[in-house]
Design an enzyme around this catalytic site. Structure first.
Site, PDB file in Angstrom:
ATOM      1  N   ALA A  66     -56.101   2.038 100.659  1.00  0.00           N
ATOM      2  CA  ALA A  66     -54.772   1.772 100.112  1.00  0.00           C
ATOM      3  C   ALA A  66     -54.516   2.814  99.030  1.00  0.00           C
ATOM      4  O   ALA A  66     -55.466   3.351  98.442  1.00  0.00           O
ATOM      5  CB  ALA A  66     -54.740   0.369  99.520  1.00  0.00           C
ATOM      6  N   GLY A 112     -58.681  -0.019 102.722  1.00  0.00           N
ATOM      7  CA  GLY A 112     -57.627  -0.366 103.674  1.00  0.00           C
ATOM      8  C   GLY A 112     -57.713   0.423 104.975  1.00  0.00           C
ATOM      9  O   GLY A 112     -57.213  -0.032 106.009  1.00  0.00           O
ATOM     10  N   GLU A 115     -60.177  -1.447 106.944  1.00  0.00           N
ATOM     11  CA  GLU A 115     -59.522  -2.728 107.281  1.00  0.00           C
ATOM     12  C   GLU A 115     -58.506  -2.538 108.408  1.00  0.00           C
ATOM     13  O   GLU A 115     -58.374  -3.386 109.290  1.00  0.00           O
ATOM     14  CB  GLU A 115     -58.871  -3.330 106.030  1.00  0.00           C
ATOM     15  CG  GLU A 115     -59.927  -3.839 105.045  1.00  0.00           C
ATOM     16  CD  GLU A 115     -59.339  -4.250 103.706  1.00  0.00           C
ATOM     17  OE1 GLU A 115     -58.692  -3.390 103.063  1.00  0.00           O
ATOM     18  OE2 GLU A 115     -59.512  -5.405 103.299  1.00  0.00           O
ATOM     19  N   GLU A 135     -64.057  -1.232  97.389  1.00  0.00           N
ATOM     20  CA  GLU A 135     -63.150  -1.838  96.395  1.00  0.00           C
ATOM     21  C   GLU A 135     -63.840  -2.299  95.117  1.00  0.00           C
ATOM     22  O   GLU A 135     -63.275  -2.181  94.034  1.00  0.00           O
ATOM     23  CB  GLU A 135     -62.388  -3.022  97.025  1.00  0.00           C
ATOM     24  CG  GLU A 135     -61.254  -2.610  97.953  1.00  0.00           C
ATOM     25  CD  GLU A 135     -61.701  -2.347  99.384  1.00  0.00           C
ATOM     26  OE1 GLU A 135     -62.920  -2.263  99.640  1.00  0.00           O
ATOM     27  OE2 GLU A 135     -60.815  -2.222 100.252  1.00  0.00           O
TER      28      GLU A 135
HETATM   29  N1  COA Z   1     -55.340   6.461  97.153  1.00  0.00           N
HETATM   30  C1  COA Z   1     -54.579   7.438  96.654  1.00  0.00           C
HETATM   31  N2  COA Z   1     -54.902   8.754  96.756  1.00  0.00           N
HETATM   32  C2  COA Z   1     -56.041   9.048  97.398  1.00  0.00           C
HETATM   33  C3  COA Z   1     -56.885   8.070  97.953  1.00  0.00           C
HETATM   34  C4  COA Z   1     -56.481   6.716  97.799  1.00  0.00           C
HETATM   35  N3  COA Z   1     -57.197   5.704  98.306  1.00  0.00           N
HETATM   36  N4  COA Z   1     -57.955   8.680  98.514  1.00  0.00           N
HETATM   37  C5  COA Z   1     -57.772   9.987  98.335  1.00  0.00           C
HETATM   38  N5  COA Z   1     -56.627  10.221  97.654  1.00  0.00           N
HETATM   39  C6  COA Z   1     -56.055  11.516  97.261  1.00  0.00           C
HETATM   40  C7  COA Z   1     -56.773  12.081  96.039  1.00  0.00           C
HETATM   41  O1  COA Z   1     -56.270  11.512  94.849  1.00  0.00           O
HETATM   42  C8  COA Z   1     -56.457  13.544  96.177  1.00  0.00           C
HETATM   43  O2  COA Z   1     -55.125  13.759  95.767  1.00  0.00           O
HETATM   44  P1  COA Z   1     -54.761  15.005  94.796  1.00  0.00           P
HETATM   45  O3  COA Z   1     -55.155  16.228  95.596  1.00  0.00           O
HETATM   46  O4  COA Z   1     -53.284  14.878  94.611  1.00  0.00           O
HETATM   47  O5  COA Z   1     -55.567  14.825  93.571  1.00  0.00           O
HETATM   48  C9  COA Z   1     -56.485  13.763  97.692  1.00  0.00           C
HETATM   49  O6  COA Z   1     -56.296  12.487  98.263  1.00  0.00           O
HETATM   50  C10 COA Z   1     -57.801  14.315  98.198  1.00  0.00           C
HETATM   51  O7  COA Z   1     -58.863  13.465  97.765  1.00  0.00           O
HETATM   52  P2  COA Z   1     -60.157  13.970  96.964  1.00  0.00           P
HETATM   53  O8  COA Z   1     -60.715  12.793  96.235  1.00  0.00           O
HETATM   54  O9  COA Z   1     -59.842  15.184  96.189  1.00  0.00           O
HETATM   55  O10 COA Z   1     -61.115  14.356  98.200  1.00  0.00           O
HETATM   56  P3  COA Z   1     -62.708  14.405  98.186  1.00  0.00           P
HETATM   57  O11 COA Z   1     -63.095  15.086  99.438  1.00  0.00           O
HETATM   58  O12 COA Z   1     -63.220  14.942  96.909  1.00  0.00           O
HETATM   59  O13 COA Z   1     -63.190  12.876  98.264  1.00  0.00           O
HETATM   60  C11 COA Z   1     -63.072  10.597  99.073  1.00  0.00           C
HETATM   61  C12 COA Z   1     -62.887  12.096  99.412  1.00  0.00           C
HETATM   62  C13 COA Z   1     -62.578   9.804 100.281  1.00  0.00           C
HETATM   63  C14 COA Z   1     -64.565  10.296  98.845  1.00  0.00           C
HETATM   64  C15 COA Z   1     -62.261  10.233  97.819  1.00  0.00           C
HETATM   65  O14 COA Z   1     -60.936  10.702  97.985  1.00  0.00           O
HETATM   66  C16 COA Z   1     -62.206   8.764  97.490  1.00  0.00           C
HETATM   67  O15 COA Z   1     -63.190   8.205  97.020  1.00  0.00           O
HETATM   68  N6  COA Z   1     -61.034   8.119  97.728  1.00  0.00           N
HETATM   69  C17 COA Z   1     -60.809   6.754  97.367  1.00  0.00           C
HETATM   70  C18 COA Z   1     -61.527   5.816  98.323  1.00  0.00           C
HETATM   71  C19 COA Z   1     -61.311   4.374  97.920  1.00  0.00           C
HETATM   72  O16 COA Z   1     -61.789   3.910  96.917  1.00  0.00           O
HETATM   73  N7  COA Z   1     -60.588   3.650  98.779  1.00  0.00           N
HETATM   74  C20 COA Z   1     -60.357   2.253  98.599  1.00  0.00           C
HETATM   75  C21 COA Z   1     -59.050   2.020  97.938  1.00  0.00           C
HETATM   76  S1  COA Z   1     -58.788   0.302  97.662  1.00  0.00           S
END
Ligand code: COA
Length: 260
Positions: A66, A112, A115, A135
């Site tokens: 999400a 999400g 999910e 989460e």
């Molecule tokens: N919500 C909003 N933005 C998200 C996102 C999310 N769940 N997951 C990734 N993004 C965005 C990042 O903020 C970043 O945006 P920016 O370039 O404007 O800063 C872009 O997507 C790329 O992500 P980034 O984190 O730089 O990539 P990465 O390769 O370093 O890491 C992940 C990849 C998937 C490990 C990492 O993005 C992450 O942990 N995301 C969140 C996962 C999460 O907790 N999901 C559950 C949400 S309830």
């Protein structure tokens, strides 16, 4: 229909929905959830669509969760509403869709994202895919059905571990756990989804709808899956597909299902 965050393509009875926010790793903001609802609803009512594939754009992510930026300052009631609306619009909606839905998990499927994949009727993954429900690392729990569907698919102990550690599992582990049915290379992922869709669409979609309802009933509170199976089984006998399927077998020919 015109969408901002998703692409929809229909060919030979198979519609592919691609979540298309690669710069945000296809994170599900409210607009995307609404668009997905509209697209699934539209395709479910479309006689040209026999099977739906859901996937993410780019090579990195199916859906990274999400959209965290949207709910970071939410109150208790807003949080509850976010989960309730999301479940009704998308996650429960997809799980109960009468058209079969295959999730082709092409990279990160987190929160999400996992999910959504779990709401699909089954999942396949590319070998780079990583799946998890992280989460609790954000101080919250899965709210789009993850606490229910993950244990249904992988068992309670594995779900507890995945949710408590907030860790990710790779595609091979996901296959071992039964979370995904097949693992393939990224290039082969959509062709494999299409091949499976091809096998599905040869069969009676009316009977498949009945099977989805009966299988789901076993996981619903207050419903008896065996009773639903009896009702749905009986209902099939009144369909043109059943007449054609049995007649074709007796006449030693391939059935041409009318789909009703
Ligand atoms: N919500 C909003 N933005 C998200 C996102 C999310 N769940 N997951 C990734 N993004 C965005 C990042 O903020 C970043 O945006 P920016 O370039 O404007 O800063 C872009 O997507 C790329 O992500 P980034 O984190 O730089 O990539 P990465 O390769 O370093 O890491 C992940 C990849 C998937 C490990 C990492 O993005 C992450 O942990 N995301 C969140 C996962 C999460 O907790 N999901 C559950 C949400 S309830």
């Amino acid at each position: 229909m015109n969408y901002q965050n998703i692409l929809v393509d229909t060919q030979d009875g198979v519609s592919t929905i691609t979540i298309n926010r690669p710069s945000k790793l296809n994170a599900l903001n409210k607009e995307t959830i609404q668009e997905l609802h509209d697209a699934f609803k539209d395709l479910d009512g479309d006689s040209e669509t026999l099977v739906i594939i859901i996937t993410g754009s780019g090579e990195k992510a199916f859906v990274a969760g999400a959209d965290i930026s949207e709910f970071a300052d939410y109150s208790v009631s807003q949080g509850e509403q976010l989960a309730a609306q999301g479940q009704a619009l998308l996650f429960d909606f997809v799980a109960h869709l009468s058209t079969p839905v295959i999730a082709a998990v092409n990279g990160f499927a987190l929160g999400g994202g996992l999910e959504l994949a779990m709401s699909a009727h089954f999942r396949i993954a590319s070998d780079n895919a990583k799946m998890g429900l992280p989460e609790v690392s954000l101080g919250v729990i899965p709210g789009y059905g993850g606490t229910q569907r993950l244990p249904q698919l992988v068992g309670k102990g594995r779900a507890m571990e995945m949710i408590m550690t907030a860790g990710m599992i790779d595609a091979e582990t996901a296959a071992q756990y039964g979370l995904v049915n097949h693992v393939t290379s990224q290039d082969e992922l959509i062709p494999l989804a299409e091949k499976l869709a091809g096998k599905i669409k040869r069969n009676s979609l009316v009977a498949i709808n009945a099977a989805i309802a009966a299988i789901n009933a076993g996981y619903e509170d207050g419903e008896n899956g065996f009773d639903t199976e009896i009702t749905e089984f009986g209902r099939c006998f009144g369909t043109a597909d059943f007449k054609e399927g049995t007649q074709a077998f007796l006449e030693k020919r391939k059935p041409q299902f009318p789909g009703k």
